[in-house]
Design a protein around this motif. Structure first.
Motif, PDB file in Angstrom:
ATOM      1  N   ASP A 141      13.853  -2.479  -1.137  1.00  0.00           N
ATOM      2  CA  ASP A 141      13.369  -3.478  -2.182  1.00  0.00           C
ATOM      3  C   ASP A 141      14.620  -4.575  -1.717  1.00  0.00           C
ATOM      4  N   GLU A 142      15.747  -4.485  -0.961  1.00  0.00           N
ATOM      5  CA  GLU A 142      16.250  -5.972  -0.749  1.00  0.00           C
ATOM      6  C   GLU A 142      15.746  -6.812   0.798  1.00  0.00           C
ATOM      7  N   VAL A 143      15.363  -5.958   1.273  1.00  0.00           N
ATOM      8  CA  VAL A 143      14.218  -6.531   2.751  1.00  0.00           C
ATOM      9  C   VAL A 143      13.206  -6.941   2.277  1.00  0.00           C
ATOM     10  N   LEU A 144      12.164  -6.621   1.117  1.00  0.00           N
ATOM     11  CA  LEU A 144      11.138  -7.433   0.924  1.00  0.00           C
ATOM     12  C   LEU A 144      11.690  -8.727   0.298  1.00  0.00           C
ATOM     13  N   SER A 151       0.832  -1.511   0.333  1.00  0.00           N
ATOM     14  CA  SER A 151       0.214  -0.314  -0.004  1.00  0.00           C
ATOM     15  C   SER A 151       1.028   1.198   0.173  1.00  0.00           C
ATOM     16  N   LEU A 152       1.963   1.661   0.417  1.00  0.00           N
ATOM     17  CA  LEU A 152       3.104   2.735   1.076  1.00  0.00           C
ATOM     18  C   LEU A 152       3.287   2.671  -0.836  1.00  0.00           C
ATOM     19  N   GLN A 153       3.857   1.380  -1.087  1.00  0.00           N
ATOM     20  CA  GLN A 153       4.813   1.681  -2.162  1.00  0.00           C
ATOM     21  C   GLN A 153       2.785   2.119  -3.131  1.00  0.00           C
ATOM     22  N   GLU A 154       2.458   1.675  -3.451  1.00  0.00           N
ATOM     23  CA  GLU A 154       1.810   2.061  -4.716  1.00  0.00           C
ATOM     24  C   GLU A 154       0.772   3.019  -4.279  1.00  0.00           C
ATOM     25  N   GLU A 155       0.084   3.616  -3.016  1.00  0.00           N
ATOM     26  CA  GLU A 155      -0.439   4.183  -2.900  1.00  0.00           C
ATOM     27  C   GLU A 155       0.219   5.880  -2.872  1.00  0.00           C
ATOM     28  N   LEU A 156       2.105   5.708  -2.272  1.00  0.00           N
ATOM     29  CA  LEU A 156       2.878   7.274  -2.204  1.00  0.00           C
ATOM     30  C   LEU A 156       4.120   7.117  -2.438  1.00  0.00           C
ATOM     31  N   GLY A 157       3.790   6.073  -4.042  1.00  0.00           N
ATOM     32  CA  GLY A 157       5.328   5.844  -4.839  1.00  0.00           C
ATOM     33  C   GLY A 157       6.519   6.094  -3.627  1.00  0.00           C
ATOM     34  N   ILE A 179      11.419   1.743   8.627  1.00  0.00           N
ATOM     35  CA  ILE A 179      10.139   2.479   8.504  1.00  0.00           C
ATOM     36  C   ILE A 179      10.151   3.641   9.478  1.00  0.00           C
ATOM     37  N   HIS A 180      11.176   3.761  10.314  1.00  0.00           N
ATOM     38  CA  HIS A 180      11.826   5.172  10.444  1.00  0.00           C
ATOM     39  C   HIS A 180      11.824   6.042   9.757  1.00  0.00           C
ATOM     40  N   ASP A 181      12.863   5.891   8.200  1.00  0.00           N
ATOM     41  CA  ASP A 181      13.353   7.142   7.243  1.00  0.00           C
ATOM     42  C   ASP A 181      11.551   7.049   6.530  1.00  0.00           C
ATOM     43  N   VAL A 182      10.878   6.321   6.379  1.00  0.00           N
ATOM     44  CA  VAL A 182       9.365   6.170   5.413  1.00  0.00           C
ATOM     45  C   VAL A 182       8.537   7.618   6.541  1.00  0.00           C
ATOM     46  N   ASP A 183       8.860   7.331   7.899  1.00  0.00           N
ATOM     47  CA  ASP A 183       8.446   8.092   8.820  1.00  0.00           C
ATOM     48  C   ASP A 183       8.771   9.639   8.371  1.00  0.00           C
ATOM     49  N   LYS A 184       9.884   9.685   8.578  1.00  0.00           N
ATOM     50  CA  LYS A 184      10.365  10.596   8.538  1.00  0.00           C
ATOM     51  C   LYS A 184      10.071  11.420   7.178  1.00  0.00           C
ATOM     52  N   SER A 185       9.898  10.725   5.608  1.00  0.00           N
ATOM     53  CA  SER A 185       9.643  11.369   4.648  1.00  0.00           C
ATOM     54  C   SER A 185       8.134  11.865   4.416  1.00  0.00           C
TER      55      SER A 185
END
Length: 196
Positions: free
Chosen positions: A144-147, A130-136, A188-194
């Motif tokens: 990508d590596e962890v996924l 959802s994060l990847q699709e809705e927020l690009g 997740i922390h980096d995404v949250d900051k962004s």
């Protein structure tokens, strides 16, 4: 009557053939440019599609009152990230507990909890999607590596489960699954900051 985010809309329900047509038209409005619909109420009852395009089967004469609730994509992203942090903690605790149960030969309890863990992991993957699709938010090399590691490991765990090798499954949970799950925290922390 059509209500969008608490405000009566200029649209009239009787101008549409069915609910799907109404939703398609309304969501093309500039108000929804950076928003995601979270709830649809039809005649004061929550509407959720049980099968694809069910809204098409709700005819014009059934559309007395339609309420549409949405949130900004940014707010939705923040909510998802907040939930992801909780889910990482749940997966870590669950993996440790399951590994211990398998090592104590409590296979039935371990398997029941393991099924819950797999369900939580699938939900987590849906959140990432959802994060990847809705927020690009794709394109992060770390994400990508962890996924890829996480998805591959889940597949391996399911294969080990099918072979009923509980010791190997306990080892995978403790020595591979836990470290991969922990790698999600800085992402997740980096995404949250962004999203701030």
């Amino acid at each position: 009557m059509i209500i969008i985010d608490g405000q009566q809309s200029e649209y009239a329900a009787n101008h549409f053939e069915n609910l799907e047509e109404l939703l398609d038209k309304v969501t093309q409005d500039e108000h929804f440019q950076d928003r995601i619909i979270t709830d649809v109420r039809l005649n004061d009852e929550i509407f959720s599609e049980i099968y694809p395009h069910q809204a098409e089967d709700i005819e014009r004469d059934e559309l007395q009152k339609v309420e549409i609730v949405s949130v900004s994509k940014l707010e939705m992203g923040r909510q998802i990230v907040k939930e992801m942090t909780k889910v990482v903690s749940l997966m870590s605790q669950g993996a440790r507990q399951i590994a211990d149960l398998f090592r104590q030969a409590e296979d039935l309890e371990a398997l029941a909890t393991y099924q819950d863990l797999l369900e939580v992991a699938r939900d987590f993957l849906n959140m990432v999607g959802s994060l990847q699709e809705e927020l690009g938010l794709s394109g992060s090399k770390d994400m990508d590596e962890v996924l890829a590691s996480f998805s591959s490991l889940l597949t391996e765990m399911i294969e080990v489960q099918e072979n009923e090798d509980w010791v190997l499954l306990a080892d995978l949970l403790e020595y591979e699954f836990l470290p991969v799950v922990e790698k999600w925290l800085p992402i997740i922390h980096d995404v949250d900051k962004s999203l701030q």
